[in-house]
Design a protein around this motif. Structure first.
Motif: not given
Length: 212
Positions: A83-84, A105-106, A46-47, A181-184
């Motif tokens: 990845m954070r 978040y990925f 993740a950015m 928009n996806g899992a956090l």
């Protein structure tokens, strides 16, 4: 003479082809360091967020998580890396160390399943006792939480040489938010003496989740 010239041409062609192949492989190799040892079981890098307004944590422009939340006033926002998506420092209680809350978040469908990540978090402890798990829904989003205490050993290998010893008396508060928009993934870890006073703040953060 002709044989020598032909041999030289063949050698040059082979060298040129080898260089082209090497250059292509190099340009396709991924850049960046090792994966974050505290990240969920699977997922893409993740950015890190940039320019977050005080108290809120929106996604960077490149990755819209579709959710905002309120940062507890006492927590200190730190520079996210690897990845954070975000990192928060929780001030230490007297006689104990500070705690950390990392947010990952990925992307849609990435990061692994809820049960797999909950079990992996529990597996980061020796003698975890009886982990507490519960589910709630906040503004239409399912949130699965887990609390586990014991001897934390996941950070023992984070520096590469395993120089950090397992830490007894630690607690992990984890939450997986099923955003639009996806899992956090929210993972708060630290000495139980520091994490204890932060439980209400962690619950407040989750309760503030809103879809954009």
């Amino acid at each position: 003479m002709r044989l020598r010239v032909l041999s030289a041409v063949i050698v040059i062609l082979i060298a040129a082809l080898a260089y082209v192949a090497w250059n292509k492989n190099t340009s396709q190799s991924p850049a960046g360091g090792p994966a974050d040892a505290n990240a969920p079981a699977t997922g893409e890098t993740a950015m890190p967020p940039g320019g977050m307004p005080p108290g809120m944590a929106p996604a960077p422009a490149a990755q819209d998580v579709g959710v905002t939340w309120e940062k507890p006033k006492r927590w200190v926002e730190e520079l996210a890396s690897g990845m954070r998506l975000a990192t928060y420092a929780i001030p230490a209680t007297a006689g104990a160390e500070a705690a950390t809350c990392a947010v990952y978040y990925f992307g849609p469908g990435q990061g692994g399943g809820t049960d797999a990540n909950i079990e992996r978090w529990i597996g980061e402890f020796e003698n975890p006792g009886s982990p507490a798990r519960r589910e709630q829904k906040v503004r239409g989003m399912n949130i699965t939480q887990v609390e586990v205490s014991g001897t934390y050993r996941a950070h023992a290998g984070m520096s590469g040489g395993g120089s950090e010893s397992p830490s007894p008396g630690w607690t992990l508060l984890g939450a997986i938010v099923e955003g639009p928009n996806g899992a956090l993934f929210f993972k708060l870890t630290g000495p139980s003496a520091t994490v204890g006073p932060a439980k209400k703040e962690f619950a407040g953060l989750l309760g503030s989740m809103k879809k954009k």
